[in-house]
Design a protein around this motif. Sequence first.
Motif, PDB file in Angstrom:
ATOM      1  N   GLY A   4      -9.356  16.755  15.380  1.00 54.73           N
ATOM      2  CA  GLY A   4      -8.985  15.821  16.437  1.00 54.73           C
ATOM      3  C   GLY A   4      -9.715  14.507  16.321  1.00 54.73           C
ATOM      4  O   GLY A   4      -9.177  13.457  16.640  1.00 54.73           O
ATOM      5  N   PRO A  15      -8.899  10.904  19.355  1.00 52.67           N
ATOM      6  CA  PRO A  15      -7.493  10.757  19.741  1.00 52.67           C
ATOM      7  C   PRO A  15      -7.306   9.566  20.684  1.00 52.67           C
ATOM      8  O   PRO A  15      -8.095   9.354  21.600  1.00 52.67           O
ATOM      9  N   ARG A 213       2.414  15.446  14.866  1.00 46.70           N
ATOM     10  CA  ARG A 213       2.301  16.781  15.458  1.00 46.70           C
ATOM     11  C   ARG A 213       1.621  17.797  14.543  1.00 46.70           C
ATOM     12  O   ARG A 213       1.241  18.883  14.993  1.00 46.70           O
ATOM     13  N   THR A 214       1.416  17.459  13.260  1.00 48.21           N
ATOM     14  CA  THR A 214       0.672  18.368  12.385  1.00 48.21           C
ATOM     15  C   THR A 214      -0.798  18.441  12.782  1.00 48.21           C
ATOM     16  O   THR A 214      -1.499  19.392  12.411  1.00 48.21           O
ATOM     17  N   GLY A 215      -1.283  17.426  13.497  1.00 46.05           N
ATOM     18  CA  GLY A 215      -2.690  17.370  13.864  1.00 46.05           C
ATOM     19  C   GLY A 215      -3.543  16.570  12.901  1.00 46.05           C
ATOM     20  O   GLY A 215      -4.649  16.152  13.248  1.00 46.05           O
ATOM     21  N   TRP A 216      -3.061  16.348  11.692  1.00 45.45           N
ATOM     22  CA  TRP A 216      -3.800  15.504  10.755  1.00 45.45           C
ATOM     23  C   TRP A 216      -3.686  14.050  11.198  1.00 45.45           C
ATOM     24  O   TRP A 216      -2.581  13.595  11.536  1.00 45.45           O
TER      25      TRP A 216
END
Length: 279
Positions: A4, A15, A213-216
């Motif tokens: 994150g 973020p 949305r992958t978080g990377w």
Amino acid sequence: MPSGTLRLGQGEFGPGAYAVMAVLNRTPDSFYDRGATFAFDAALAAADRAVVAGADIIDVGGVKAGHGEHVSTEEEIRRTVPFVAELRARHPGVVLSVDTWRAEVGRACAEAGADLINDTWAGADPDLARVAAEYDVGLVCSHSGGLAPRTDPHRVAYADVVDAVLRGVVGLAERAVSLGVHPDRVLVDPTHDFGKNTYHSLELTRRLDVLVRTGWPVLVAVSNKDFIGETLDLPVGERLPGTLAALALSAWQGARVFRVHDAAAARRALDTVGELAAP
């Protein structure tokens, strides 16, 4: 696996934070500035201006991305390593990146103080990720559609370009982590125009949220690129408004790092998006 928070050198970007990455080309034939920052002193002055303008990251490149005169590994090192070392001393708190696909160059720049390796050619040298792991620096995982470095796309086709990019960059990110790159130092880049035509780059911009949305953490490098010029029918020197629109759309969808030629304009645009997005 992504944490994150993106951590590069002394920089931490959580973020909702937008990091401006200023382009600095130590090349005589850049498509954008045509060699304006090739000279050492001119490049230093440009880096100083970018930092004052709000750049969080300086991305140093020693080879033009597209076709051009061959640049040996030794010449690329000569163009980048002393400059990275000088920037490290001059701006100790700024994140320093090197734009290279060569492991040998990445290693030399990491030893000189680089915090990030920006591999825009999708692991063409598989040892580059190992260098990032060895020196505990960041790595940008990109998508080039299988093209070799400095190759322009020609009649490329995808059943779904977003799906192809998604699988490519996530695969490289997971490989990097498996080799020892810390997860909070890995970014993914859809790599607009590399192995893609204008339609593909526009589709990636519209659907960037799929990568988010992958978080990377997602890096976007759209500044003054051909897909903006072809969409608006404008030459390189008149693409700033289109660039800022693409940056704003990307930021709104959750992109985190923005590679740009005009750090001041990008900083203002991204700060505006941040204010609009705030609850």
